[in-house]
Scaffold this motif. Structure first.
Motif, short mmCIF file in Angstrom:
data_model
loop_
_atom_site.label_atom_id
_atom_site.label_comp_id
_atom_site.label_asym_id
_atom_site.label_seq_id
_atom_site.Cartn_x
_atom_site.Cartn_y
_atom_site.Cartn_z
N HIS A 74 -68.33 32.45 23.60
CA HIS A 74 -67.66 31.45 24.38
C HIS A 74 -66.25 31.19 23.85
O HIS A 74 -65.30 31.11 24.62
CB HIS A 74 -68.49 30.17 24.40
CG HIS A 74 -67.85 29.08 25.18
ND1 HIS A 74 -67.00 28.17 24.63
CD2 HIS A 74 -67.93 28.77 26.49
CE1 HIS A 74 -66.59 27.33 25.55
NE2 HIS A 74 -67.14 27.66 26.69
N LEU A 105 -80.53 27.33 28.66
CA LEU A 105 -79.67 26.17 28.45
C LEU A 105 -80.46 24.89 28.66
O LEU A 105 -81.52 24.90 29.27
CB LEU A 105 -78.45 26.20 29.37
CG LEU A 105 -78.67 26.19 30.88
CD1 LEU A 105 -78.78 24.78 31.42
CD2 LEU A 105 -77.50 26.89 31.55
N ASN A 106 -79.93 23.82 28.11
CA ASN A 106 -80.46 22.48 28.36
C ASN A 106 -79.51 21.80 29.32
O ASN A 106 -78.30 21.75 29.07
CB ASN A 106 -80.56 21.67 27.07
CG ASN A 106 -81.81 22.00 26.28
OD1 ASN A 106 -82.76 22.55 26.81
ND2 ASN A 106 -81.80 21.66 25.01
N ARG A 107 -80.04 21.31 30.40
CA ARG A 107 -79.26 20.59 31.40
C ARG A 107 -79.49 19.10 31.17
O ARG A 107 -80.63 18.65 31.16
CB ARG A 107 -79.70 21.03 32.80
CG ARG A 107 -78.93 20.37 33.90
CD ARG A 107 -78.98 21.18 35.15
NE ARG A 107 -78.02 22.28 34.95
CZ ARG A 107 -78.03 23.39 35.67
NH1 ARG A 107 -78.93 23.58 36.60
NH2 ARG A 107 -77.13 24.33 35.45
N MET A 108 -78.42 18.35 30.99
CA MET A 108 -78.52 16.92 30.68
C MET A 108 -78.18 16.07 31.90
O MET A 108 -77.21 16.35 32.60
CB MET A 108 -77.61 16.57 29.52
CG MET A 108 -77.97 17.31 28.24
SD MET A 108 -76.85 16.94 26.89
CE MET A 108 -75.32 17.59 27.51
N GLY A 134 -73.99 17.52 32.07
CA GLY A 134 -73.49 18.77 31.51
C GLY A 134 -74.62 19.67 31.06
O GLY A 134 -75.79 19.31 31.11
N ASP A 135 -74.24 20.86 30.63
CA ASP A 135 -75.18 21.86 30.16
C ASP A 135 -74.84 22.25 28.73
O ASP A 135 -73.66 22.28 28.37
CB ASP A 135 -75.13 23.11 31.04
CG ASP A 135 -75.57 22.83 32.46
OD1 ASP A 135 -75.12 23.56 33.36
OD2 ASP A 135 -76.36 21.90 32.68
N VAL A 136 -75.85 22.54 27.95
CA VAL A 136 -75.67 22.98 26.57
C VAL A 136 -76.40 24.32 26.42
O VAL A 136 -77.60 24.41 26.69
CB VAL A 136 -76.24 21.96 25.56
CG1 VAL A 136 -76.10 22.47 24.13
CG2 VAL A 136 -75.59 20.61 25.73
N THR A 137 -75.68 25.35 25.99
CA THR A 137 -76.33 26.64 25.77
C THR A 137 -77.22 26.55 24.53
O THR A 137 -77.03 25.70 23.67
CB THR A 137 -75.30 27.77 25.58
OG1 THR A 137 -74.53 27.50 24.42
CG2 THR A 137 -74.40 27.91 26.79
N LEU A 138 -78.17 27.44 24.44
CA LEU A 138 -79.16 27.38 23.37
C LEU A 138 -79.01 28.48 22.33
O LEU A 138 -79.95 28.79 21.62
CB LEU A 138 -80.56 27.41 23.98
CG LEU A 138 -80.85 26.20 24.87
CD1 LEU A 138 -82.18 26.37 25.59
CD2 LEU A 138 -80.82 24.92 24.06
#
Length: 176
Positions: free
Chosen positions: A1, A110-113, A122-126
């Protein structure tokens, strides 16, 4: 990224811009028949995820391990969910239980918040997948604890349910 962000800002792709690499543990924890810890016993208080994982690693190294868990029943369906990122999957691989974890987990990229009102925050990649492409796994935390407890038992650990610890005494003769 980070490399993509830099490229979008006009940087050239050089040796300075390299993709993040996922570093694995150096080796599996293998069963050892003799080591410098002959006769050493390990007592682990708590049978959640960490307790059985420690006992499993210890027994694979040739130590005697006992896990004491207050709950009388280990229910794999109770409680909340946990996502194990690829670095955690490396740890499960080192313990010899990654394939078992794959059977109980669901692949997650990903985790979608979401906020309290349901608005997408937002989204956080894992993390970077394992070399074989395995991404993070989401599973019931209790199912992972049961999996690790069962593996520790198979390896020779004494996992005791319904064993509440009410005090610990540490003196020159040991811990009781």
């Amino acid at each position: 990224h980070a490399a993509l962000v830099s490229l979008q800002r006009g940087a050239e792709f050089t040796d300075k811009l390299t993709p993040r690499r996922h570093y694995t543990y150096p080796s599996k924890i293998e069963r050892q028949s003799s080591n410098g810890w002959s006769g050493m016993r390990l007592l682990v208080v708590g049978g959640g995820v960490a307790g059985p994982a420690v006992a499993l690693a210890a027994t694979r190294l040739g130590l005697d391990a006992t896990v004491l868990e207050r709950r009388a029943v280990a229910d794999p369906d109770e409680g909340s969910w946990v996502t194990v990122a690829p670095n955690g999957l490396d740890a499960l691989d080192a313990l010899g239980v990654l394939d078992d974890a794959r059977r109980i987990g669901h692949p997650s990229r990903l985790n979608r918040m979401f906020g309290a009102t349901g608005r997408h925050l937002g989204d956080v990649t894992l993390g970077v997948p394992l070399d074989d492409g395995t991404v993070a796994l989401t599973m019931k935390r209790s199912a992972l604890a049961v999996l690790l407890g069962d593996a520790a038992r198979r390896q020779g650990a004494d996992v005791r349910l319904g064993a509440e610890v009410v005090s610990v005494h540490d003196d020159a003769d040991g811990v009781r």
